[in-house]
Write a protein that holds these residues in place. Structure first.
Motif, PDB file in Angstrom:
ATOM      1  N   ALA A 135     191.171   0.677  -0.340  1.00 40.21           N
ATOM      2  CA  ALA A 135     191.180  -0.778  -0.175  1.00 40.21           C
ATOM      3  C   ALA A 135     189.792  -1.365  -0.419  1.00 40.21           C
ATOM      4  O   ALA A 135     189.649  -2.410  -1.064  1.00 40.21           O
ATOM      5  N   VAL A 136     188.763  -0.695   0.103  1.00 38.94           N
ATOM      6  CA  VAL A 136     187.394  -1.177  -0.099  1.00 38.94           C
ATOM      7  C   VAL A 136     186.994  -1.049  -1.569  1.00 38.94           C
ATOM      8  O   VAL A 136     186.410  -1.970  -2.155  1.00 38.94           O
ATOM      9  N   GLN A 144     187.906  -0.550  10.009  1.00 36.88           N
ATOM     10  CA  GLN A 144     186.667  -0.256   9.280  1.00 36.88           C
ATOM     11  C   GLN A 144     186.636  -0.865   7.884  1.00 36.88           C
ATOM     12  O   GLN A 144     185.616  -1.404   7.452  1.00 36.88           O
ATOM     13  N   ALA A 145     187.749  -0.735   7.154  1.00 34.39           N
ATOM     14  CA  ALA A 145     187.789  -1.273   5.789  1.00 34.39           C
ATOM     15  C   ALA A 145     187.602  -2.783   5.822  1.00 34.39           C
ATOM     16  O   ALA A 145     186.873  -3.362   5.012  1.00 34.39           O
ATOM     17  N   ASN A 146     188.265  -3.416   6.773  1.00 38.46           N
ATOM     18  CA  ASN A 146     188.152  -4.856   6.952  1.00 38.46           C
ATOM     19  C   ASN A 146     186.699  -5.264   7.211  1.00 38.46           C
ATOM     20  O   ASN A 146     186.183  -6.223   6.619  1.00 38.46           O
ATOM     21  N   LEU A 147     186.021  -4.500   8.070  1.00 38.63           N
ATOM     22  CA  LEU A 147     184.627  -4.788   8.406  1.00 38.63           C
ATOM     23  C   LEU A 147     183.726  -4.594   7.195  1.00 38.63           C
ATOM     24  O   LEU A 147     182.824  -5.401   6.948  1.00 38.63           O
ATOM     25  N   ASN A 148     183.967  -3.530   6.435  1.00 39.23           N
ATOM     26  CA  ASN A 148     183.188  -3.294   5.211  1.00 39.23           C
ATOM     27  C   ASN A 148     183.300  -4.468   4.255  1.00 39.23           C
ATOM     28  O   ASN A 148     182.303  -4.943   3.701  1.00 39.23           O
ATOM     29  N   MET A 190     181.368  -7.471   5.417  1.00 36.02           N
ATOM     30  CA  MET A 190     179.916  -7.329   5.293  1.00 36.02           C
ATOM     31  C   MET A 190     179.415  -7.655   3.894  1.00 36.02           C
ATOM     32  O   MET A 190     178.302  -8.149   3.736  1.00 36.02           O
ATOM     33  N   PHE A 191     180.234  -7.369   2.844  1.00 30.21           N
ATOM     34  CA  PHE A 191     179.766  -7.735   1.501  1.00 30.21           C
ATOM     35  C   PHE A 191     180.460  -8.991   0.980  1.00 30.21           C
ATOM     36  O   PHE A 191     180.468  -9.273  -0.221  1.00 30.21           O
ATOM     37  N   GLY A 192     181.004  -9.787   1.886  1.00 27.80           N
ATOM     38  CA  GLY A 192     181.546 -11.095   1.521  1.00 27.80           C
ATOM     39  C   GLY A 192     182.843 -11.064   0.751  1.00 27.80           C
ATOM     40  O   GLY A 192     183.151 -12.012   0.021  1.00 27.80           O
ATOM     41  N   GLY A 193     183.618  -9.986   0.914  1.00 27.17           N
ATOM     42  CA  GLY A 193     184.854  -9.868   0.144  1.00 27.17           C
ATOM     43  C   GLY A 193     186.126  -9.964   0.957  1.00 27.17           C
ATOM     44  O   GLY A 193     187.188  -9.527   0.500  1.00 27.17           O
ATOM     45  N   ILE A 248     185.925  -4.198  -4.118  1.00 29.25           N
ATOM     46  CA  ILE A 248     184.663  -4.259  -4.856  1.00 29.25           C
ATOM     47  C   ILE A 248     184.932  -4.457  -6.341  1.00 29.25           C
ATOM     48  O   ILE A 248     184.279  -5.273  -7.011  1.00 29.25           O
ATOM     49  N   GLN A 249     185.904  -3.718  -6.874  1.00 30.77           N
ATOM     50  CA  GLN A 249     186.245  -3.850  -8.296  1.00 30.77           C
ATOM     51  C   GLN A 249     186.757  -5.254  -8.617  1.00 30.77           C
ATOM     52  O   GLN A 249     186.403  -5.836  -9.652  1.00 30.77           O
ATOM     53  N   ALA A 250     187.605  -5.784  -7.726  1.00 26.43           N
ATOM     54  CA  ALA A 250     188.149  -7.127  -7.949  1.00 26.43           C
ATOM     55  C   ALA A 250     187.048  -8.178  -7.908  1.00 26.43           C
ATOM     56  O   ALA A 250     187.032  -9.112  -8.722  1.00 26.43           O
ATOM     57  N   MET A 251     186.113  -8.032  -6.977  1.00 24.27           N
ATOM     58  CA  MET A 251     185.012  -8.985  -6.887  1.00 24.27           C
ATOM     59  C   MET A 251     184.111  -8.908  -8.115  1.00 24.27           C
ATOM     60  O   MET A 251     183.602  -9.917  -8.589  1.00 24.27           O
ATOM     61  N   GLU A 252     183.936  -7.681  -8.621  1.00 26.15           N
ATOM     62  CA  GLU A 252     183.123  -7.507  -9.826  1.00 26.15           C
ATOM     63  C   GLU A 252     183.777  -8.214 -11.009  1.00 26.15           C
ATOM     64  O   GLU A 252     183.103  -8.859 -11.822  1.00 26.15           O
TER      65      GLU A 252
END
Length: 252
Positions: free
Chosen positions: A123-124, A65-69, A72-75, A128-132
């Protein structure tokens, strides 16, 4: 006077069980069970943990699931690195798709489900924080390039400028003949960044003989309109980091 509610231990247990059931539910499909937990991802969706029965043991995983999330947001490229660290931190395994624990005994299931759910969500969140942070870095690099292009040798970075109450460090300034003509502050959508910039630029703008004050937003669209309005009240101009060179010059 506060009225007391009389509850015996049996009725309290019933209430506690009802609350626990409302926070989690389960579905069985063949030899697999899917537990919807109270742990959530950043988008608010619940983490579902999969249990696969194998003899006296269970295989517990987040079923990718985390991998899929992240995908989905390109991360996914960022997630792949972070997931390895998360697996070590939570003492679970990761196989480039799922977080999992092998050979879990029945009495260990509650703890195993909690660990996998939290590892998956963490992990998700970290992805998100790293991408930000990557977005902010790219935006700041653009800000530096725009200032340099717009003002050439007059552009100076990390400058001390006098405000009405104290000296402030600003991200950039335009200096000519030893006089600061304009100051620029790079601001992210994060509330602390907005609040600090508002205070800093407001204090500089309160000076009688002062430079032009410009706030540069790392992400204009993601900065709430009321926050942009607040920043506008403390600076002469508010522009986006991706603004054109001419717009930077005009703001100054």
């Amino acid at each position: 006077m506060v009225a007391s509610i009389g509850l015996n231990s049996e009725s309290l247990q019933s209430i506690a069980d009802e609350v626990a059931r409302s926070l989690s539910n389960a579905m069985v499909d063949g030899r697999s069970a899917f537990i919807t937990t109270a742990v959530t991802y950043s988008n608010g969706s619940s983490v579902v943990v999969r249990l696969d029965h194998d003899g006296e043991f269970f295989f517990v995983s987040d079923d990718g699931q985390a991998n899929l999330n992240a995908e989905m947001f390109g991360g996914l490229h960022v997630f792949a690195r972070i997931a390895v660290d998360i697996a070590k931190r939570f003492s679970v395994d990761y196989d480039q798709r799922s977080f999992f624990i092998l050979q879990v005994r029945r009495h260990q299931l509650p703890a195993a489900v909690a660990i996998i759910a939290n590892a998956s969500a963490a992990a998700v969140d970290r992805t998100i924080q790293a991408m930000e942070r990557l977005k902010i870095k790219a935006s700041r690099d653009l800000f530096v390039n725009r200032i340099t292009e717009a003002f050439g040798t007059k552009a100076v970075f990390d400058v001390s400028v006098r405000g009405s109450s104290k000296e402030w460090e600003v991200d950039a300034a335009v200096v000519a003949d030893n006089r600061v003509e304009a100051v620029f502050e790079f601001v992210t959508p994060a509330p602390p960044s907005i609040a600090f910039a508002h205070m800093k630029m407001g204090d500089i703008s309160a000076m009688f003989d002062r430079p032009r004050t410009v706030i540069v937003l790392s992400d204009y669209d993601r900065t709430d309109a009321p926050m942009r309005q607040i920043l506008s009240s403390s600076a002469d101009s508010v522009v986006a980091a991706k603004a054109t060179t001419e717009e930077y010059r005009k703001a100054a």
